[in-house]
Write a protein that holds these residues in place. Structure first.
Motif, PDB file in Angstrom:
ATOM      1  N   SER A  42       0.852  -1.189   0.000  1.00  0.00           N
ATOM      2  CA  SER A  42       0.000   0.000   0.000  1.00  0.00           C
ATOM      3  C   SER A  42       0.885   1.235   0.000  1.00  0.00           C
ATOM      4  O   SER A  42       1.811   1.344   0.823  1.00  0.00           O
ATOM      5  CB  SER A  42      -0.910   0.011   1.231  1.00  0.00           C
ATOM      6  OG  SER A  42      -1.762  -1.108   1.244  1.00  0.00           O
ATOM      7  N   VAL A  43       0.604   2.147  -0.899  1.00  0.00           N
ATOM      8  CA  VAL A  43       1.438   3.341  -1.040  1.00  0.00           C
ATOM      9  C   VAL A  43       0.568   4.566  -1.223  1.00  0.00           C
ATOM     10  O   VAL A  43      -0.627   4.479  -1.503  1.00  0.00           O
ATOM     11  CB  VAL A  43       2.410   3.213  -2.239  1.00  0.00           C
ATOM     12  CG1 VAL A  43       3.416   2.111  -2.026  1.00  0.00           C
ATOM     13  CG2 VAL A  43       1.633   2.997  -3.532  1.00  0.00           C
ATOM     14  N   ARG A  44       1.206   5.723  -1.091  1.00  0.00           N
ATOM     15  CA  ARG A  44       0.562   7.011  -1.324  1.00  0.00           C
ATOM     16  C   ARG A  44       1.320   7.722  -2.434  1.00  0.00           C
ATOM     17  O   ARG A  44       2.557   7.775  -2.410  1.00  0.00           O
ATOM     18  CB  ARG A  44       0.601   7.843  -0.039  1.00  0.00           C
ATOM     19  CG  ARG A  44       0.081   9.276  -0.167  1.00  0.00           C
ATOM     20  CD  ARG A  44       0.326   9.995   1.153  1.00  0.00           C
ATOM     21  NE  ARG A  44       0.004  11.416   1.090  1.00  0.00           N
ATOM     22  CZ  ARG A  44      -1.190  11.927   1.388  1.00  0.00           C
ATOM     23  NH1 ARG A  44      -2.162  11.113   1.780  1.00  0.00           N
ATOM     24  NH2 ARG A  44      -1.416  13.232   1.311  1.00  0.00           N
ATOM     25  N   GLY A  45       0.581   8.227  -3.393  1.00  0.00           N
ATOM     26  CA  GLY A  45       1.197   8.986  -4.474  1.00  0.00           C
ATOM     27  C   GLY A  45       0.849  10.458  -4.371  1.00  0.00           C
ATOM     28  O   GLY A  45      -0.294  10.818  -4.072  1.00  0.00           O
ATOM     29  N   GLU A  46       1.836  11.310  -4.615  1.00  0.00           N
ATOM     30  CA  GLU A  46       1.631  12.754  -4.500  1.00  0.00           C
ATOM     31  C   GLU A  46       2.233  13.466  -5.700  1.00  0.00           C
ATOM     32  O   GLU A  46       3.171  12.961  -6.320  1.00  0.00           O
ATOM     33  CB  GLU A  46       2.271  13.288  -3.218  1.00  0.00           C
ATOM     34  CG  GLU A  46       1.713  12.693  -1.940  1.00  0.00           C
ATOM     35  CD  GLU A  46       2.482  13.153  -0.717  1.00  0.00           C
ATOM     36  OE1 GLU A  46       1.854  13.768   0.166  1.00  0.00           O
ATOM     37  OE2 GLU A  46       3.700  12.902  -0.661  1.00  0.00           O
ATOM     38  N   ALA A  47       1.694  14.641  -5.982  1.00  0.00           N
ATOM     39  CA  ALA A  47       2.243  15.444  -7.080  1.00  0.00           C
ATOM     40  C   ALA A  47       1.898  16.904  -6.855  1.00  0.00           C
ATOM     41  O   ALA A  47       0.840  17.235  -6.307  1.00  0.00           O
ATOM     42  CB  ALA A  47       1.699  14.979  -8.426  1.00  0.00           C
ATOM     43  N   ASP A 161     -11.923  23.016 -15.620  1.00  0.00           N
ATOM     44  CA  ASP A 161     -11.578  22.000 -16.617  1.00  0.00           C
ATOM     45  C   ASP A 161     -10.166  22.185 -17.160  1.00  0.00           C
ATOM     46  O   ASP A 161      -9.835  21.664 -18.233  1.00  0.00           O
ATOM     47  CB  ASP A 161     -12.586  22.023 -17.770  1.00  0.00           C
ATOM     48  CG  ASP A 161     -12.629  23.387 -18.483  1.00  0.00           C
ATOM     49  OD1 ASP A 161     -12.038  24.359 -17.950  1.00  0.00           O
ATOM     50  OD2 ASP A 161     -13.261  23.477 -19.557  1.00  0.00           O
ATOM     51  N   SER A 162      -9.330  22.889 -16.448  1.00  0.00           N
ATOM     52  CA  SER A 162      -7.963  23.123 -16.904  1.00  0.00           C
ATOM     53  C   SER A 162      -7.207  21.804 -17.046  1.00  0.00           C
ATOM     54  O   SER A 162      -7.318  20.918 -16.191  1.00  0.00           O
ATOM     55  CB  SER A 162      -7.224  24.024 -15.912  1.00  0.00           C
ATOM     56  OG  SER A 162      -5.847  24.101 -16.224  1.00  0.00           O
ATOM     57  N   PRO A 163      -6.405  21.646 -18.103  1.00  0.00           N
ATOM     58  CA  PRO A 163      -5.599  20.427 -18.251  1.00  0.00           C
ATOM     59  C   PRO A 163      -4.569  20.255 -17.136  1.00  0.00           C
ATOM     60  O   PRO A 163      -4.037  19.162 -16.952  1.00  0.00           O
ATOM     61  CB  PRO A 163      -4.919  20.613 -19.619  1.00  0.00           C
ATOM     62  CG  PRO A 163      -4.986  22.081 -19.899  1.00  0.00           C
ATOM     63  CD  PRO A 163      -6.238  22.563 -19.252  1.00  0.00           C
ATOM     64  N   VAL A 164      -4.304  21.311 -16.372  1.00  0.00           N
ATOM     65  CA  VAL A 164      -3.364  21.201 -15.258  1.00  0.00           C
ATOM     66  C   VAL A 164      -3.876  20.208 -14.223  1.00  0.00           C
ATOM     67  O   VAL A 164      -3.105  19.458 -13.624  1.00  0.00           O
ATOM     68  CB  VAL A 164      -3.134  22.587 -14.621  1.00  0.00           C
ATOM     69  CG1 VAL A 164      -2.246  22.473 -13.379  1.00  0.00           C
ATOM     70  CG2 VAL A 164      -2.512  23.534 -15.635  1.00  0.00           C
ATOM     71  N   HIS A 165      -5.187  20.181 -13.990  1.00  0.00           N
ATOM     72  CA  HIS A 165      -5.758  19.258 -13.018  1.00  0.00           C
ATOM     73  C   HIS A 165      -5.522  17.805 -13.443  1.00  0.00           C
ATOM     74  O   HIS A 165      -5.178  16.949 -12.615  1.00  0.00           O
ATOM     75  CB  HIS A 165      -7.259  19.516 -12.855  1.00  0.00           C
ATOM     76  CG  HIS A 165      -7.570  20.904 -12.399  1.00  0.00           C
ATOM     77  ND1 HIS A 165      -6.969  21.483 -11.309  1.00  0.00           N
ATOM     78  CD2 HIS A 165      -8.426  21.843 -12.890  1.00  0.00           C
ATOM     79  CE1 HIS A 165      -7.433  22.709 -11.144  1.00  0.00           C
ATOM     80  NE2 HIS A 165      -8.313  22.953 -12.093  1.00  0.00           N
ATOM     81  N   ARG A 169      -3.075  14.945 -11.440  1.00  0.00           N
ATOM     82  CA  ARG A 169      -3.636  13.644 -11.026  1.00  0.00           C
ATOM     83  C   ARG A 169      -2.821  12.489 -11.607  1.00  0.00           C
ATOM     84  O   ARG A 169      -2.526  11.502 -10.919  1.00  0.00           O
ATOM     85  CB  ARG A 169      -5.101  13.546 -11.457  1.00  0.00           C
ATOM     86  CG  ARG A 169      -6.061  14.360 -10.608  1.00  0.00           C
ATOM     87  CD  ARG A 169      -7.498  14.000 -10.915  1.00  0.00           C
ATOM     88  NE  ARG A 169      -7.899  14.433 -12.237  1.00  0.00           N
ATOM     89  CZ  ARG A 169      -8.588  15.546 -12.486  1.00  0.00           C
ATOM     90  NH1 ARG A 169      -8.927  16.340 -11.485  1.00  0.00           N
ATOM     91  NH2 ARG A 169      -8.926  15.883 -13.709  1.00  0.00           N
ATOM     92  N   GLN A 170      -2.472  12.599 -12.893  1.00  0.00           N
ATOM     93  CA  GLN A 170      -1.696  11.532 -13.519  1.00  0.00           C
ATOM     94  C   GLN A 170      -0.309  11.421 -12.899  1.00  0.00           C
ATOM     95  O   GLN A 170       0.218  10.312 -12.738  1.00  0.00           O
ATOM     96  CB  GLN A 170      -1.604  11.781 -15.026  1.00  0.00           C
ATOM     97  CG  GLN A 170      -2.932  11.614 -15.746  1.00  0.00           C
ATOM     98  CD  GLN A 170      -2.811  11.811 -17.239  1.00  0.00           C
ATOM     99  OE1 GLN A 170      -1.823  12.364 -17.738  1.00  0.00           O
ATOM    100  NE2 GLN A 170      -3.811  11.354 -17.986  1.00  0.00           N
ATOM    101  N   TYR A 244      -2.005  20.646  -5.966  1.00  0.00           N
ATOM    102  CA  TYR A 244      -1.499  19.446  -5.293  1.00  0.00           C
ATOM    103  C   TYR A 244      -2.545  18.337  -5.378  1.00  0.00           C
ATOM    104  O   TYR A 244      -3.744  18.576  -5.224  1.00  0.00           O
ATOM    105  CB  TYR A 244      -1.197  19.765  -3.831  1.00  0.00           C
ATOM    106  CG  TYR A 244      -0.956  18.561  -2.949  1.00  0.00           C
ATOM    107  CD1 TYR A 244       0.282  17.923  -2.932  1.00  0.00           C
ATOM    108  CD2 TYR A 244      -1.976  18.068  -2.135  1.00  0.00           C
ATOM    109  CE1 TYR A 244       0.499  16.824  -2.117  1.00  0.00           C
ATOM    110  CE2 TYR A 244      -1.759  16.972  -1.310  1.00  0.00           C
ATOM    111  CZ  TYR A 244      -0.522  16.350  -1.307  1.00  0.00           C
ATOM    112  OH  TYR A 244      -0.311  15.258  -0.501  1.00  0.00           O
ATOM    113  N   ALA A 245      -2.108  17.123  -5.638  1.00  0.00           N
ATOM    114  CA  ALA A 245      -2.997  15.964  -5.681  1.00  0.00           C
ATOM    115  C   ALA A 245      -2.359  14.814  -4.932  1.00  0.00           C
ATOM    116  O   ALA A 245      -1.126  14.674  -4.906  1.00  0.00           O
ATOM    117  CB  ALA A 245      -3.286  15.550  -7.125  1.00  0.00           C
ATOM    118  N   ALA A 246      -3.186  13.972  -4.313  1.00  0.00           N
ATOM    119  CA  ALA A 246      -2.693  12.805  -3.583  1.00  0.00           C
ATOM    120  C   ALA A 246      -3.656  11.648  -3.785  1.00  0.00           C
ATOM    121  O   ALA A 246      -4.880  11.833  -3.847  1.00  0.00           O
ATOM    122  CB  ALA A 246      -2.560  13.109  -2.087  1.00  0.00           C
ATOM    123  N   ILE A 247      -3.107  10.439  -3.908  1.00  0.00           N
ATOM    124  CA  ILE A 247      -3.922   9.235  -4.054  1.00  0.00           C
ATOM    125  C   ILE A 247      -3.342   8.137  -3.165  1.00  0.00           C
ATOM    126  O   ILE A 247      -2.155   8.143  -2.835  1.00  0.00           O
ATOM    127  CB  ILE A 247      -3.998   8.753  -5.533  1.00  0.00           C
ATOM    128  CG1 ILE A 247      -2.590   8.415  -6.075  1.00  0.00           C
ATOM    129  CG2 ILE A 247      -4.651   9.800  -6.413  1.00  0.00           C
ATOM    130  CD1 ILE A 247      -2.299   6.961  -6.146  1.00  0.00           C
TER     131      ILE A 247
END
Length: 258
Positions: A42-47, A161-165, A169-170, A244-247
């Motif tokens: 189990s891991v956490r991804g951030e960007a 709807d900006s492509p930055v979002h 996420r990716q 910032y995004a995290a999953i």
């Protein structure tokens, strides 16, 4: 990261005759965590991504005060119409005009008793969304020059709807996969499948105009509007947005070589 653990048989519901035994359905999610043949990680991804803003929002308030209710309402209506007329002069440079809170209230005499009204106070708040960032400073200055009009702040932002979002996420997903592979490689194993991917949400940096001076400069223009016939346009530099995004992700991996 979870590590493989040994587990024996039992006569309970997860034993040989239970749903997780040989005669059970064998649901993968019902298997004990860290089964030797299916260890999990189990891991956490951030960007974090920084980008130039795409729009600006101006918060503008128009006020009126009078000895009688009708006079205050008439002044408020006239001043608000002047604001809307000015903003509409910018055509396609302005993306959206939204009227917010509207208040008209009596102000009571504090020195007397009862409900003696000494004046009526009214205010209309408007949010202006500007697509052409080159005109933001000029528009803020001209709004602040209007009678009894205050520019509270300027916010720089990205469109929903900006492509930055999508990009951030990716990147968070790729970061989670990279971490899972690094953990697996440390054990002499490899990632084999994805079990779960949960989005913790995406956060954009809070509007900073008020905090970093944009709002203060706009209010200064309002305070000095009567000192000269025409005030110079504010020189506003758009501030980059930080997103910032995290999953959270769970993977299975091959048996480790311990």
């Amino acid at each position: 990261m979870t590590t493989p653990t040994a587990h024996g048989s039992s006569s309970g519901p997860d034993g040989p005759d239970g749903p997780g035994g040989p005669d059970g359905p064998g649901d993968p999610d019902s298997e004990p965590r860290g089964a030797p043949d299916r260890p999990r990680v189990s891991v956490r991804g951030e960007a974090v991504v920084e980008a130039e803003p795409e729009i600006a929002r101006l918060a503008v308030a128009v006020s009126a005060r009078g000895a009688d209710r009708r006079g205050a309402l008439e002044d408020l209506t006239r001043r608000n119409a002047h604001l809307l007329e000015l903003v509409r002069e910018y055509g396609e440079a302005v993306e959206r005009i939204e009227s917010g809170a509207v208040t008209v209230a009596p102000q009571l005499d504090r020195r007397g008793r009862g409900e003696r009204v000494r004046a009526y106070q009214g205010q209309v708040r408007t949010t202006v969304t500007v697509a052409d960032l080159a005109v933001v400073g000029e528009l803020a200055t001209r709004c602040a020059e209007l009678e009894m009009t205050r520019v509270d702040a300027v916010w720089w932002d990205l469109r929903p709807d900006s492509p930055v979002h999508r990009e951030v996420r990716q990147r968070a997903v790729r970061d989670a996969l990279r971490r899972a592979r690094e953990y697996a490689e440390a054990l002499g194993a490899r990632v084999t499948a994805l079990l779960e991917l949960a989005d913790e949400g995406m956060v954009g940096a809070m509007p900073v105009a008020a905090a970093t001076g944009g709002g203060a400069r706009a209010r200064a223009a309002y305070a000095g509007a009567h000192e000269a016939d025409t005030a110079p346009a504010l020189d506003l530099e758009p501030e980059r947005r930080t997103v910032y995004a995290a999953i959270n992700a769970r993977f299975t991996m091959s048996p480790p070589r311990l």
